[in-house]
Design a protein around this motif. Structure first.
Motif, PDB file in Angstrom:
ATOM      1  N   ALA A 114      -3.612   0.565  -3.010  1.00  0.00           N
ATOM      2  CA  ALA A 114      -3.510  -0.737  -2.358  1.00  0.00           C
ATOM      3  C   ALA A 114      -3.414  -1.815  -3.420  1.00  0.00           C
ATOM      4  O   ALA A 114      -3.736  -1.589  -4.594  1.00  0.00           O
ATOM      5  CB  ALA A 114      -4.718  -0.973  -1.445  1.00  0.00           C
ATOM      6  N   ALA A 115      -2.971  -2.988  -3.010  1.00  0.00           N
ATOM      7  CA  ALA A 115      -2.761  -4.086  -3.947  1.00  0.00           C
ATOM      8  C   ALA A 115      -4.058  -4.458  -4.649  1.00  0.00           C
ATOM      9  O   ALA A 115      -5.135  -4.476  -4.041  1.00  0.00           O
ATOM     10  CB  ALA A 115      -2.195  -5.298  -3.207  1.00  0.00           C
ATOM     11  N   PRO A 128     -12.664   1.190  -1.763  1.00  0.00           N
ATOM     12  CA  PRO A 128     -12.155  -0.185  -1.897  1.00  0.00           C
ATOM     13  C   PRO A 128     -10.735  -0.355  -1.367  1.00  0.00           C
ATOM     14  O   PRO A 128     -10.368  -1.433  -0.906  1.00  0.00           O
ATOM     15  CB  PRO A 128     -12.220  -0.423  -3.409  1.00  0.00           C
ATOM     16  CG  PRO A 128     -13.294   0.499  -3.892  1.00  0.00           C
ATOM     17  CD  PRO A 128     -13.172   1.723  -3.029  1.00  0.00           C
ATOM     18  N   ALA A 129      -9.928   0.718  -1.419  1.00  0.00           N
ATOM     19  CA  ALA A 129      -8.539   0.615  -0.958  1.00  0.00           C
ATOM     20  C   ALA A 129      -8.416   0.709   0.556  1.00  0.00           C
ATOM     21  O   ALA A 129      -7.354   0.398   1.112  1.00  0.00           O
ATOM     22  CB  ALA A 129      -7.703   1.712  -1.606  1.00  0.00           C
ATOM     23  N   GLU A 150      -7.228   2.331  -6.054  1.00  0.00           N
ATOM     24  CA  GLU A 150      -6.787   3.713  -5.874  1.00  0.00           C
ATOM     25  C   GLU A 150      -7.958   4.582  -5.438  1.00  0.00           C
ATOM     26  O   GLU A 150      -9.077   4.436  -5.932  1.00  0.00           O
ATOM     27  CB  GLU A 150      -6.200   4.247  -7.181  1.00  0.00           C
ATOM     28  CG  GLU A 150      -5.688   5.675  -7.096  1.00  0.00           C
ATOM     29  CD  GLU A 150      -5.167   6.184  -8.434  1.00  0.00           C
ATOM     30  OE1 GLU A 150      -4.003   6.595  -8.505  1.00  0.00           O
ATOM     31  OE2 GLU A 150      -5.949   6.159  -9.412  1.00  0.00           O
ATOM     32  N   HIS A 151      -7.695   5.491  -4.499  1.00  0.00           N
ATOM     33  CA  HIS A 151      -8.714   6.441  -4.061  1.00  0.00           C
ATOM     34  C   HIS A 151      -8.048   7.791  -3.858  1.00  0.00           C
ATOM     35  O   HIS A 151      -7.056   7.906  -3.129  1.00  0.00           O
ATOM     36  CB  HIS A 151      -9.370   5.973  -2.763  1.00  0.00           C
ATOM     37  CG  HIS A 151     -10.499   6.852  -2.318  1.00  0.00           C
ATOM     38  ND1 HIS A 151     -10.466   7.585  -1.141  1.00  0.00           N
ATOM     39  CD2 HIS A 151     -11.691   7.142  -2.906  1.00  0.00           C
ATOM     40  CE1 HIS A 151     -11.598   8.262  -1.019  1.00  0.00           C
ATOM     41  NE2 HIS A 151     -12.358   8.016  -2.074  1.00  0.00           N
ATOM     42  N   GLU A 152      -8.583   8.829  -4.521  1.00  0.00           N
ATOM     43  CA  GLU A 152      -8.025  10.175  -4.456  1.00  0.00           C
ATOM     44  C   GLU A 152      -9.034  11.143  -3.850  1.00  0.00           C
ATOM     45  O   GLU A 152     -10.238  11.037  -4.102  1.00  0.00           O
ATOM     46  CB  GLU A 152      -7.647  10.676  -5.854  1.00  0.00           C
ATOM     47  CG  GLU A 152      -6.504   9.926  -6.500  1.00  0.00           C
ATOM     48  CD  GLU A 152      -6.078  10.555  -7.806  1.00  0.00           C
ATOM     49  OE1 GLU A 152      -4.942  10.279  -8.245  1.00  0.00           O
ATOM     50  OE2 GLU A 152      -6.877  11.317  -8.398  1.00  0.00           O
ATOM     51  N   ALA A 200       0.850  -1.189   0.000  1.00  0.00           N
ATOM     52  CA  ALA A 200       0.000   0.000   0.000  1.00  0.00           C
ATOM     53  C   ALA A 200       0.886   1.239   0.000  1.00  0.00           C
ATOM     54  O   ALA A 200       2.052   1.195   0.392  1.00  0.00           O
ATOM     55  CB  ALA A 200      -0.921   0.009   1.225  1.00  0.00           C
ATOM     56  N   ALA A 201       0.330   2.352  -0.461  1.00  0.00           N
ATOM     57  CA  ALA A 201       1.062   3.616  -0.477  1.00  0.00           C
ATOM     58  C   ALA A 201       0.086   4.744  -0.169  1.00  0.00           C
ATOM     59  O   ALA A 201      -1.050   4.749  -0.662  1.00  0.00           O
ATOM     60  CB  ALA A 201       1.733   3.846  -1.821  1.00  0.00           C
ATOM     61  N   LEU A 202       0.527   5.695   0.644  1.00  0.00           N
ATOM     62  CA  LEU A 202      -0.306   6.837   1.033  1.00  0.00           C
ATOM     63  C   LEU A 202       0.522   8.104   0.843  1.00  0.00           C
ATOM     64  O   LEU A 202       1.624   8.213   1.384  1.00  0.00           O
ATOM     65  CB  LEU A 202      -0.732   6.693   2.498  1.00  0.00           C
ATOM     66  CG  LEU A 202      -1.677   7.744   3.065  1.00  0.00           C
ATOM     67  CD1 LEU A 202      -2.996   7.768   2.302  1.00  0.00           C
ATOM     68  CD2 LEU A 202      -1.936   7.478   4.551  1.00  0.00           C
ATOM     69  N   ARG A 203      -0.015   9.036   0.064  1.00  0.00           N
ATOM     70  CA  ARG A 203       0.767  10.235  -0.245  1.00  0.00           C
ATOM     71  C   ARG A 203      -0.123  11.470  -0.257  1.00  0.00           C
ATOM     72  O   ARG A 203      -1.336  11.401  -0.479  1.00  0.00           O
ATOM     73  CB  ARG A 203       1.461  10.092  -1.602  1.00  0.00           C
ATOM     74  CG  ARG A 203       0.516  10.223  -2.787  1.00  0.00           C
ATOM     75  CD  ARG A 203       1.202  10.169  -4.128  1.00  0.00           C
ATOM     76  NE  ARG A 203       0.212  10.370  -5.180  1.00  0.00           N
ATOM     77  CZ  ARG A 203       0.117   9.621  -6.275  1.00  0.00           C
ATOM     78  NH1 ARG A 203       0.957   8.631  -6.491  1.00  0.00           N
ATOM     79  NH2 ARG A 203      -0.836   9.885  -7.171  1.00  0.00           N
ATOM     80  N   LEU A 204       0.539  12.605  -0.064  1.00  0.00           N
ATOM     81  CA  LEU A 204      -0.028  13.925  -0.316  1.00  0.00           C
ATOM     82  C   LEU A 204       0.779  14.520  -1.452  1.00  0.00           C
ATOM     83  O   LEU A 204       2.015  14.584  -1.374  1.00  0.00           O
ATOM     84  CB  LEU A 204       0.072  14.810   0.919  1.00  0.00           C
ATOM     85  CG  LEU A 204      -1.052  14.719   1.950  1.00  0.00           C
ATOM     86  CD1 LEU A 204      -0.639  15.416   3.231  1.00  0.00           C
ATOM     87  CD2 LEU A 204      -2.345  15.325   1.409  1.00  0.00           C
ATOM     88  N   ARG A 205       0.101  14.962  -2.513  1.00  0.00           N
ATOM     89  CA  ARG A 205       0.831  15.467  -3.679  1.00  0.00           C
ATOM     90  C   ARG A 205       0.289  16.826  -4.097  1.00  0.00           C
ATOM     91  O   ARG A 205      -0.929  17.007  -4.233  1.00  0.00           O
ATOM     92  CB  ARG A 205       0.741  14.474  -4.845  1.00  0.00           C
ATOM     93  CG  ARG A 205       1.583  14.882  -6.048  1.00  0.00           C
ATOM     94  CD  ARG A 205       1.752  13.732  -7.016  1.00  0.00           C
ATOM     95  NE  ARG A 205       0.532  13.418  -7.752  1.00  0.00           N
ATOM     96  CZ  ARG A 205       0.437  12.433  -8.649  1.00  0.00           C
ATOM     97  NH1 ARG A 205       1.485  11.656  -8.883  1.00  0.00           N
ATOM     98  NH2 ARG A 205      -0.694  12.222  -9.285  1.00  0.00           N
TER      99      ARG A 205
END
Length: 367
Positions: free
Chosen positions: A66-67, A100-101, A76-78, A49-54
């Motif tokens: 998430a996988a 879903p993520a 993916e959820h934005e 999984a990866a969580l970011r602020l961009r």
């Protein structure tokens, strides 16, 4: 939402021509600065999984990945986050509740010794972004990212082309990807920006072997579902190992062997052996395509065996058009409908039971 994205490393010799081609087609440029978060024991990374602020231009976006089903498919959820460009807003995992993520994030945090999230690494890139649609209605977002990842005082250059499927037939995505490989000299990588940043954070410079996990399928699962799961199980480590080997820098005279090379070289050979076993189980498909895959897999397995002690030669094999096109064709089959496995679906039940037993014996499927 789900994301099906193919990512390619762009060699320096191809970068300028690709950039000019995208600009000539009307690509838009946007600067992006991303901050990646994880727990102190990197629980999100362990759970893929990866969580970011961009910061995208002048707007902040928080994204959770998430996988998903396979190496190039992710959940993916934005969420757009209000705030000034000059000030990074606070991270809030609750923004992804109900997506879903979210289950992947919850599982990762539950596995952490301490669920507190802190920034571990970041990226800064200039993105050239272009929306494409082919004659068959396939919609693709092409994004060329150039810049760098940085963590703990270290940097790693980024030169990547991402092709994301946005709608329409999937075939168009893979056809464009194959054209990029054949005519642009690009090679596919499943190593994400999050993973590259984490390696910088940890100071890891060696290659990493990925485990092979046999597919799982219920006893009553139809042949198409079983074969698709087996193909995904073969492709996931095969793509990981080809990415590792293709992306390593050429050795300099007198330099020691790259840490992890022997393990990854051996794993690539095992991956190709398993691929050969799976393709033999598709032998009822009389198409020239499958016969061609079998011949290519045998040839590549021979090259992998011959070059297993020669990092530069094996890296060149991993970047070769032959292997790259084969991988893309197999990924296209793995994401195709059940009709792509019609020959196996038409087998008599007793024949299919024997074929399934062969998959179990080859270590491709759990019994």
């Amino acid at each position: 939402m789900t994301e099906l994205e193919l990512k390619f490393i762009v060699p320096a010799a191809c970068l300028d021509s690709l950039r000019q081609d995208l600009l000539g087609r009307g690509a838009l440029a946007v600067r992006m600065r991303a901050h990646y978060f994880d727990t102190a024991d990197m629980a999100l990374a362990r759970h893929r999984a990866a969580l970011r602020l961009r910061l995208e231009g002048r707007h902040w976006v928080q994204t959770l990945k998430a996988a998903g089903a396979g190496a190039v498919h992710r959940l993916e959820h934005e969420v757009r986050v209000p705030g000034r460009p000059s000030e990074r807003p606070a991270l809030d995992p609750a923004r992804h509740a109900g997506s879903p993520a979210a289950a992947g994030l919850a599982a990762a945090l539950a596995d952490a010794a301490d669920p507190a999230l802190t920034e571990l690494h970041a990226t800064e890139v200039l993105r050239l972004q272009l929306q494409l649609q082919d004659a068959e209605g396939t919609q693709i977002e092409a994004a060329l990212d150039t810049g760098h990842a940085h963590a703990a005082g270290r940097q790693d250059a980024l030169q990547e082309l991402e092709l994301e499927h946005k709608g329409g037939p999937l075939a168009g995505l893979f056809e464009l990807a194959i054209a990029c490989v054949r005519h642009g000299g690009l090679w596919q990588s499943t190593l994400t920006k999050a993973e590259r940043g984490l390696r910088l954070h940890l100071g890891q410079t060696g290659l990493r072997a990925a485990p092979h996990r046999p597919a799982q399928a219920a006893a009553a699962a139809p042949p198409a579902a079983v074969l698709r799961a087996c193909l995904q199980a073969v492709l996931t480590p095969l793509l990981a190992h080809s990415s590792e080997l293709a992306g390593r820098a050429p050795a300099t005279a007198g330099a020691p062997t790259v840490p992890g090379f022997d393990a990854v070289a051996a794993a690539l050979g095992a991956d190709l052996s398993r691929l050969g076993a799976l393709l033999r189980c598709l032998q009822d498909d009389r198409s020239p395509e499958v016969a061609g895959w079998q011949a290519q897999a045998r040839a590549l397995q021979g090259l992998a065996r011959a070059h297993r002690h020669h990092p530069d030669a094996l890296g060149a094999t991993a970047r070769s058009t032959g292997l790259q096109v084969l991988l893309l064709q197999l990924q296209q089959r793995a994401h195709a409908g059940d009709d792509a496995f019609a020959a196996a679906s038409a087998l008599p039940p007793a024949t299919w039971r024997r074929r399934r037993a062969a998959l179990v014996k080859a270590g491709l499927l759990l019994g």
